[in-house]
Write a protein that holds these residues in place. Sequence first.
Motif, short mmCIF file in Angstrom:
data_model
loop_
_atom_site.label_atom_id
_atom_site.label_comp_id
_atom_site.label_asym_id
_atom_site.label_seq_id
_atom_site.Cartn_x
_atom_site.Cartn_y
_atom_site.Cartn_z
N SER A 221 0.83 -1.21 0.00
CA SER A 221 0.00 0.00 0.00
C SER A 221 0.86 1.25 0.00
O SER A 221 0.50 2.27 -0.61
N ARG B 180 -7.68 5.26 -3.22
CA ARG B 180 -8.12 4.46 -4.38
C ARG B 180 -7.02 3.48 -4.79
O ARG B 180 -7.29 2.30 -5.05
N ALA B 181 -5.80 3.96 -4.85
CA ALA B 181 -4.69 3.10 -5.25
C ALA B 181 -4.49 1.97 -4.24
O ALA B 181 -4.23 0.81 -4.62
N HIS C 81 -6.84 0.71 -2.28
CA HIS C 81 -7.99 -0.19 -2.41
C HIS C 81 -7.83 -1.11 -3.61
O HIS C 81 -8.13 -2.32 -3.53
N GLU C 82 -7.35 -0.56 -4.70
CA GLU C 82 -7.17 -1.36 -5.91
C GLU C 82 -6.06 -2.40 -5.74
O GLU C 82 -6.12 -3.48 -6.33
N THR C 83 -5.07 -2.07 -4.93
CA THR C 83 -3.93 -2.96 -4.75
C THR C 83 -4.17 -4.03 -3.70
O THR C 83 -3.80 -5.19 -3.88
N GLY D 291 -7.32 -3.96 -1.37
CA GLY D 291 -8.73 -4.23 -1.16
C GLY D 291 -9.24 -3.94 0.23
O GLY D 291 -10.41 -4.17 0.52
#
Length: 282
Positions: free
Chosen positions: A47, A71-72, A74-76, A78
């Motif tokens: 993260s 966002r980054a 969360h995308e990486t 979760g």
Amino acid sequence: MNYHRPSLDLAGAYRDACLAELQALKPGNVHVFADIGETRVADFEASARASASAIGQPGASVGARILGAIRATHETIGWNTNLGIVLLCAPLAVAAEAKGALRAALAEVLRGLDRNDAADAFEAIRLASPGGLGSADRHDVREPPTATLREAMGEAAGRDRIARAYLTDFEDVFETGLPALRQARAAGLDEPWCATSVHMAFLSRFADTHIERRRGREQAEAVRARAAEIIEAGPPGPASLATLLAFDAELKKGDLNPGTSADFTVATLFAAAIMRLPAAGT
């Protein structure tokens, strides 16, 4: 004193601060000495790397950096590993792009926060879904903002020390974290022990609001008092390894994670990098 040069790599400085904090023995929190249950150091490392470019995005607003970083993450990964870190480091990154002393520039940044910053931060908080997030009578993150981000933080300042930082121009970083870091570096400690010193300074001085939200004020104060006892017996360092490991095990057994103190530790390391404080041995 002019702290910032245009060549400063803010994304790199932020990433390195996050990774350095993980190398430090921070009782009750995630670090290389011990994970917490299913929470792994590797998730926090991922993260840190994923969110760095958003934090260091030149010219971006505080809110845009917060939302981009979460966002980054969360995308990486979760799930939420770094909301508190991001909320503290985004204003510091914006202030680092201004001329002059960091603290004065930060005060200007915080005074200039607007509703767009609040809207972005609210979206980031909803996405992160941090533990202990409840509803609020005013400035609820589930509703469109009706105030600036700083005003919204004012509503939570009494129960969240990160929110309080937005009202005090990061008083805790500049008056607790950075002095502890300077003292540890002056003593010649290695960087991981310097970060441990910062974490213990926060943990021993303030009841950790992450613990307080999850386990209550009494538990948070008990942890603070125990940390203060340890500090009074001697500063963090190799000689205190056994004591700190025992404290770490005690906190984790009781599910007492001082996450706010850890978040402020990262913010302190990031601020120090911006200000170019000397590293150990220099």
